[in-house]
Design a protein around this motif. Sequence first.
Motif, mmCIF file in Angstrom:
data_model
loop_
_atom_site.group_PDB
_atom_site.id
_atom_site.type_symbol
_atom_site.label_atom_id
_atom_site.label_comp_id
_atom_site.label_asym_id
_atom_site.label_seq_id
_atom_site.Cartn_x
_atom_site.Cartn_y
_atom_site.Cartn_z
ATOM 1 N N MET A 222 0.829 -1.204 0.000
ATOM 2 C CA MET A 222 0.000 0.000 0.000
ATOM 3 C C MET A 222 0.865 1.255 0.000
ATOM 4 N N VAL A 223 1.909 1.216 0.821
ATOM 5 C CA VAL A 223 2.830 2.359 0.876
ATOM 6 C C VAL A 223 3.460 2.589 -0.496
ATOM 7 N N GLY A 224 3.846 1.505 -1.158
ATOM 8 C CA GLY A 224 4.426 1.624 -2.489
ATOM 9 C C GLY A 224 3.461 2.228 -3.486
ATOM 10 N N ARG A 225 2.179 1.834 -3.420
ATOM 11 C CA ARG A 225 1.183 2.405 -4.327
ATOM 12 C C ARG A 225 0.955 3.876 -4.037
ATOM 13 N N ALA A 226 0.985 4.237 -2.762
ATOM 14 C CA ALA A 226 0.810 5.645 -2.393
ATOM 15 C C ALA A 226 1.948 6.493 -2.945
ATOM 16 N N GLU A 227 3.170 5.994 -2.823
ATOM 17 C CA GLU A 227 4.317 6.723 -3.377
ATOM 18 C C GLU A 227 4.226 6.811 -4.896
ATOM 19 N N GLY A 228 3.657 5.764 -5.518
ATOM 20 C CA GLY A 228 3.507 5.764 -6.960
ATOM 21 C C GLY A 228 2.550 6.825 -7.471
ATOM 22 N N LEU A 229 1.740 7.381 -6.578
ATOM 23 C CA LEU A 229 0.830 8.460 -6.961
ATOM 24 C C LEU A 229 1.526 9.816 -6.998
ATOM 25 N N GLY A 230 2.805 9.816 -6.657
ATOM 26 C CA GLY A 230 3.550 11.074 -6.662
ATOM 27 C C GLY A 230 3.497 11.816 -5.351
ATOM 28 N N VAL A 231 3.090 11.122 -4.298
ATOM 29 C CA VAL A 231 3.018 11.740 -2.969
ATOM 30 C C VAL A 231 4.159 11.177 -2.128
ATOM 31 N N PRO A 232 5.152 11.976 -1.805
ATOM 32 C CA PRO A 232 6.319 11.459 -1.067
ATOM 33 C C PRO A 232 6.017 11.183 0.398
ATOM 34 N N ARG A 233 6.746 10.226 0.958
ATOM 35 C CA ARG A 233 6.638 9.976 2.394
ATOM 36 C C ARG A 233 6.977 11.249 3.165
ATOM 37 N N GLY A 234 6.303 11.440 4.254
ATOM 38 C CA GLY A 234 6.581 12.590 5.097
ATOM 39 C C GLY A 234 5.749 13.802 4.751
ATOM 40 N N SER A 235 5.121 13.830 3.577
ATOM 41 C CA SER A 235 4.293 14.981 3.209
ATOM 42 C C SER A 235 2.960 14.913 3.946
ATOM 43 N N GLY A 236 2.325 16.060 4.091
ATOM 44 C CA GLY A 236 1.045 16.108 4.790
ATOM 45 C C GLY A 236 -0.045 15.322 4.096
ATOM 46 N N MET A 237 0.108 15.106 2.793
ATOM 47 C CA MET A 237 -0.906 14.395 2.016
ATOM 48 C C MET A 237 -0.666 12.893 1.960
ATOM 49 N N PHE A 238 0.440 12.419 2.520
ATOM 50 C CA PHE A 238 0.766 11.004 2.341
ATOM 51 C C PHE A 238 -0.280 10.091 2.954
ATOM 52 N N ARG A 239 -0.794 10.453 4.117
ATOM 53 C CA ARG A 239 -1.775 9.561 4.744
ATOM 54 C C ARG A 239 -3.038 9.445 3.900
ATOM 55 N N TYR A 240 -3.378 10.513 3.154
ATOM 56 C CA TYR A 240 -4.550 10.445 2.279
ATOM 57 C C TYR A 240 -4.255 9.573 1.054
ATOM 58 N N ALA A 241 -3.025 9.652 0.569
ATOM 59 C CA ALA A 241 -2.628 8.779 -0.530
ATOM 60 C C ALA A 241 -2.642 7.324 -0.070
ATOM 61 N N LEU A 242 -2.217 7.103 1.175
ATOM 62 C CA LEU A 242 -2.215 5.748 1.725
ATOM 63 C C LEU A 242 -3.637 5.217 1.860
ATOM 64 N N LEU A 243 -4.554 6.081 2.243
ATOM 65 C CA LEU A 243 -5.950 5.662 2.329
ATOM 66 C C LEU A 243 -6.469 5.237 0.965
ATOM 67 N N ALA A 244 -6.177 6.053 -0.053
ATOM 68 C CA ALA A 244 -6.611 5.694 -1.406
ATOM 69 C C ALA A 244 -6.005 4.367 -1.829
ATOM 70 N N ALA A 245 -4.733 4.174 -1.515
ATOM 71 C CA ALA A 245 -4.042 2.936 -1.892
ATOM 72 C C ALA A 245 -4.541 1.742 -1.097
#
Length: 398
Positions: A222-245
């Motif tokens: 899931m973390v890998g898919r979130a990063e694949g969306l162009g949202v880097p770890r540590g950014s404020g939006m990462f947890r939302y990308a992780l939710l989507a993933a």
Amino acid sequence: MILLQKHILLLAFRPRAATSFRHRWLFSASTRFATTSAAVAASAPFAVQDYLVSSYHLTPAQAVKASKLLSHLKCPSKPDAVLAVLSDLGLAHADLAAAAVYDPLLLCCEVHKTLVPRLAELRDLGLSPSQIARLVVADPARVRRATIVSKLQYYVPLLGSFEAFLQALKQNRYLLSSDLENVVKPNVALLRECGVGAYHIAKLWGPAPWLVTTKPERLRAMVGRAEGLGVPRGSGMFRYALLAASFLGEEKLAAKVEFLKKTLRWSEAEAAIAVARHPAVLRNSQDKLLRVSEFLMSEVGLEPEYIAHRPAMLNHSVEARLRPRYYVVKFLKENGLLERDRSYCTAIQVSEKVFLEKYIRPHKNAAPRLAEDYAATLRGEVPARFRLQEPTTGSLTI
């Protein structure tokens, strides 16, 4: 019994020395019931279903189902001993029934070897009788296990309070059954490596309660898919990308991005900007995205590029927010009550309370029916004074 319960409450936060008293009291209560039950058993055959209805307040249908796991019981000594302990914790009839339905085997446990020691340990953690009772109702199958103490010692500080833990337990029944050392702790460590601290881990529990109890390899994917969306770890939006993933696999994520590009006429770069700025947009259904994009582009007249830089607009409901607030802003500007450069995007992002304070109440003299008309639009009506001609692109200053 009432006086005894009051005495127990007074002892709730006394030092460990009080534990021996609680052991003796619980032992005495359960033994008393067991002795009585043995006497009853000697005089009459034990009917499990009838017993569950009369003593634990199950419905006949519930009793039939639960009794399948209790057919080996020949007398009520064990379930009576459990009943004594749970009743003295303050469990109501409905709670007793819920516990028995959720975990019928609880009624067969050896109270002196399992239930009594666990309850004493929970009291030594500082939990009150009412808190223990709620924990028993939430997961009676795990309360009598020795691991309950270590898991509470980990989860409560992580989530911030016992109340938050109970809420999390309601959302994820696997919380107390999951392997703490090999599953939960590695998952929490990974989330923290991604910049998701304890506060936001607790926030993630609502929409995705399985994140900390899923297999670690699944979370890493899931973390890998979130990063694949162009949202880097540590950014404020990462947890939302992780939710989507966490809700969408790699293929579905790619398909959703393609749908956004087609529907909103975005370029690859614009789609990347929108997803990186607001990954939650990927969790919207295609039907909602179609309706929202149609409204924003055709009725409001917003350009695709503008929406791409403000993708949070796509998360709102056309009926409950976008259209009613658009009518208000349009009306105020056409009547000279609002600056022409006031942003519609700002108007839809603020809370309902702020919107009323900034866009409705200041104009109660100049437009006394504005609040009434706005309320009508929220009900799906369109007052005559709010009816607009077909706008041209860019008709509303944004």
